[in-house]
Motif scaffolding. Structure first.
Motif, PDB file in Angstrom:
ATOM      1  N   ALA A 138      -2.870   2.312   5.380  1.00 21.66           N
ATOM      2  CA  ALA A 138      -4.257   1.890   5.194  1.00 21.66           C
ATOM      3  C   ALA A 138      -4.798   2.498   3.907  1.00 21.66           C
ATOM      4  CB  ALA A 138      -5.112   2.327   6.375  1.00 21.66           C
ATOM      5  N   THR A 139      -5.651   1.731   3.242  1.00 25.39           N
ATOM      6  CA  THR A 139      -6.328   2.267   2.057  1.00 25.39           C
ATOM      7  C   THR A 139      -7.594   2.989   2.516  1.00 25.39           C
ATOM      8  OG1 THR A 139      -7.683   0.299   1.766  1.00 25.39           O
ATOM      9  CG2 THR A 139      -5.553   0.307   0.659  1.00 25.39           C
ATOM     10  N   CYS A 140      -8.146   3.797   1.622  1.00 21.62           N
ATOM     11  CA  CYS A 140      -9.391   4.519   1.957  1.00 21.62           C
ATOM     12  C   CYS A 140     -10.499   3.517   2.277  1.00 21.62           C
ATOM     13  CB  CYS A 140      -9.830   5.385   0.781  1.00 21.62           C
ATOM     14  SG  CYS A 140      -8.598   6.581   0.332  1.00 21.62           S
ATOM     15  N   VAL A 164       0.872  -1.180   0.000  1.00 20.22           N
ATOM     16  CA  VAL A 164       0.000   0.000   0.000  1.00 20.22           C
ATOM     17  C   VAL A 164       0.905   1.225   0.000  1.00 20.22           C
ATOM     18  CG1 VAL A 164      -1.821   1.263   1.199  1.00 20.22           C
ATOM     19  CG2 VAL A 164      -1.823  -1.224   1.241  1.00 20.22           C
ATOM     20  N   GLU A 176      -4.830  -3.564   7.807  1.00 18.68           N
ATOM     21  CA  GLU A 176      -5.560  -4.802   7.520  1.00 18.68           C
ATOM     22  C   GLU A 176      -4.786  -6.067   7.874  1.00 18.68           C
ATOM     23  OE1 GLU A 176      -5.991  -5.448   3.054  1.00 18.68           O
ATOM     24  OE2 GLU A 176      -5.251  -3.394   3.144  1.00 18.68           O
ATOM     25  N   GLY A 220      -2.395   5.696  -0.370  1.00 22.25           N
ATOM     26  CA  GLY A 220      -3.537   4.827  -0.086  1.00 22.25           C
ATOM     27  C   GLY A 220      -3.863   3.829  -1.181  1.00 22.25           C
ATOM     28  N   THR A 221      -3.119   3.848  -2.286  1.00 21.33           N
ATOM     29  CA  THR A 221      -3.415   2.899  -3.360  1.00 21.33           C
ATOM     30  C   THR A 221      -2.719   1.571  -3.099  1.00 21.33           C
ATOM     31  OG1 THR A 221      -1.613   3.856  -4.643  1.00 21.33           O
ATOM     32  CG2 THR A 221      -3.817   4.566  -5.214  1.00 21.33           C
ATOM     33  N   LYS A 222      -3.442   0.518  -3.431  1.00 22.72           N
ATOM     34  CA  LYS A 222      -2.920  -0.834  -3.233  1.00 22.72           C
ATOM     35  C   LYS A 222      -2.278  -1.286  -4.550  1.00 22.72           C
ATOM     36  CE  LYS A 222      -5.297  -3.786  -0.456  1.00 22.72           C
ATOM     37  NZ  LYS A 222      -6.332  -4.757  -0.051  1.00 22.72           N
TER      38      LYS A 222
END
Lengths: 441, 145
Positions: free
Chosen positions: B80-82, A85, B32, A89-91
């Motif tokens: 963390a992602t949104c 990540v 996560e 915030g992009t995976k």
């Protein structure tokens, strides 16, 4: 084979397209090349000296570190697919390889990890396999976001789900997401379009038949219920299913067993049913066109998918996703939509919903291979929308222009004031006032 | 778990509950993949460790409900992602993401209102951080992002 002494190793590392970083035995980053910075979204200078888990936020950092396994086990690892990540915030899916590093005396002094961005590969694979997860359903719409939030809980249950929505609103996408979120995800996902198969063949298609069941039944054939064993059966356009077959489907739902056509032996079934329709099933049940008991049995959980015209805020998001996908599949370099094209797309009603938006952009990709999609790249029916000709060419008084714009917009929305207000960005009171004032002199 | 005492210049406290998404003795690299969610109560003179949760079955969605139910007002976590953060926002739990460091360092930074010093490299302050998360005062109530 060793590098000749006059060749700088660091220059080679910096020239690589793959990210490379090294750590010492305390997991402090000792080298971080330019490509690593590009993939991880961190400037190399900021990464040096930090713990690797503070920089490289990967799915393995909390307990399953590949580099630790290599150093502790004195082994190498190649092409393991994980995700990281980025700080925005992009995976990002990446493929990593790792190995321990030794000094001249053979003592382990740290480790090296290389990684490459496999986003494109992952997306192509998902396209090919038809895999769909929650991440693939894009929305900024509050109602749809609430539905999405329910999806994991609904997926975890074994109850049938009824997906209601207009054609092209993404019912199969939701069905696939439900399957992939469910405990049955390792099993098959089998889709049947009940509206596309003639009624007399649908029974055999769903339940299979035994040899001799009818004239052309020369051998036993498994039906979709048997093929979906351990997985999910998606009955699309279930509203088009003949009444006689609805009785049989109801029995399968209640008894958890079925008989192939021509057989009197019941077969147990282990299938989760997801059904979808674009028809008003409640009204059909009221008029007797659809069995009321089956309607309630299928609709234990009901998800209503709003049409695209009710979520215009999603159009730019979906358009950008389709452009990304077409760029990838067609190897083009379209950068986005022009302002005029986007405005036109947002104003369109989309009777064909998301599928129509996809088709519009696919058409635009035929005409354009790079740069921004303009108004001229859109299909004819979008370039000359009804009501457009009514708009004045910036002439007359401001009152007249406002009145004509209000009338044209109302006409475009079939006289619905709220839809017109949304498009014009005004309140209902303002619209009423503009109409009451008239065009003026 | 040991008590972690505030430094003398810490602002007065009002029993604020904070959760740290951890792996071992440090904040987990990703929210996560955190393996333990450690709950702390900030009191006038000390930080009291109240307990620890594993990641619940079902992941972050039920966790957000648990934290809200336990009166947690701030979740401090790593990357963390949104998509991950929205569950907490929905339950009214403020989140300070992209924080790195050992648990003791994080608690100390929280007590001194200096969580921004532990921001991960490359990360930008979240809204919760930008509004100066202060566990020692009532300000936290207005930091829900």
């Amino acid at each position: 084979m060793a590098l000749p002494g006059n060749i700088p190793c660091e220059a080679i590392m910096e020239s690589l397209a793959d990210g490379v970083f090294t750590v010492d035995t305390d997991w402090n980053i000792t080298f971080f090349n330019r490509a690593a910075g590009d993939v991880a979204g961190i400037a190399p200078a900021k990464a040096l000296g930090r713990k690797c888990w503070e920089v490289f936020h990967s799915s393995l950092c909390d307990g399953a570190c590949a580099l630790r396994a290599c150093i502790d086990g004195d082994k190498t690892l190649a092409n393991q697919a994980i995700f990281i990540v980025r700080p925005d915030g992009t995976k990002v899916p990446v493929s990593i390889s790792a190995a321990p590093l030794r000094d001249a005396s053979g003592r382990i002094v740290g480790g090296v990890e290389t990684f490459r961005d496999i986003s494109d590969l992952t997306r192509l694979r998902k396209e090919l396999e038809g895999v769909c997860t929650l991440d693939d359903i894009l929305t900024k719409n509050k109602a749809l976001a609430r539905t999405l939030a329910l999806l994991p809980k609904i997926a975890a249950s074994a109850s049938p789900v009824l997906l209601l929505g207009e054609s092209g609103s993404g019912k199969e996408l939701f069905a696939r997401a439900l399957h992939n979120l469910s405990p049955r995800r390792a099993g098959p996902f089998v889709a049947v379009n009940c509206g596309a198969i003639p009624g007399e063949l649908l029974e055999s298609e769903l339940f299979g038949h035994v040899r001799g069941a009818f004239t052309d039944a020369k051998a036993d054939r498994k039906g979709r219920f048997a093929l979906a064993k351990g997985g999910t059966l998606f009955l699309d356009e279930v509203g088009d299913m003949p009444l006689a077959l609805q009785v049989k489907l109801l029995r399968v739902l209640q008894e958890k067993s079925f008989e192939p056509v021509g057989s009197d032996k019941s077969q147990p079934t282990d299938v989760r049913i997801l059904a979808a329709t674009n028809r008003d099933l409640a009204a059909m049940a009221a008029t007797g066109e659809f069995r009321r008991d089956l309607f309630y049995r299928l609709g234990v959980a009901r998800l209503v998918l709003p049409p695209l015209r009710e979520r215009p805020e999603d159009i730019p998001l979906l358009a950008a996703a389709f452009i990304d996908r077409f760029n990838l599949v067609q190897a083009k370099a379209v950068t986005g939509l022009s302002e005029a094209a986007l405005k036109r797309l947002v104003r369109h009603d989309y009777p064909g919903n998301v599928r129509e938006l996809q088709n519009i952009l696919e058409y635009a990709f035929i005409l354009r291979s790079e740069g921004r999609i303009g108004l001229e790249d859109l299909p004819d029916y979008l370039r000359a929308q009804p009501g457009e000709a009514l708009l004045p060419a910036a002439s007359g008084t401001m009152q007249a222009v406002k009145h004509q714009a209000a009338v044209a917009t109302l006409a475009r929305h079939g006289g619905k004031p709220m839809a017109a207000c949304r498009e014009l960005g005004i309140t209902k009171d303002t619209l009423r006032r503009i109409l009451a004032l008239g065009p003026g002199d | 778990m040991p008590l972690i005492h505030h430094t003398p210049h810490t602002t007065p406290c009002c029993c604020t509950r904070v959760c740290l998404a951890c792996h071992g003795d440090r904040l987990a690299s990703l929210l996560e993949t955190a393996t333990a969610f450690r709950l702390f109560r900030f009191e006038a003179q000390a930080v009291v460790a109240e307990g620890s949760w594993d990641m619940p079955d079902g992941g972050l969605i039920p966790l957000a409900g648990f934290l809200a139910g336990a009166g947690v007002v701030l979740l401090v976590c790593g990357g963390a992602t949104c998509c991950c953060l929205k569950h907490f926002t929905r339950h009214g739990v403020a989140v300070a993401p992209w924080i790195v460091g050992e648990v003791s360092a994080v608690l100390s930074a929280l007590g001194q209102n200096r969580l921004d010093t532990l921001l991960a490299p490359g990360a930008r302050p979240s809204r919760a951080l930008a509004r100066r998360v202060r566990v020692g005062t009532n300000d936290l109530e207005s930091t829900q992002s």
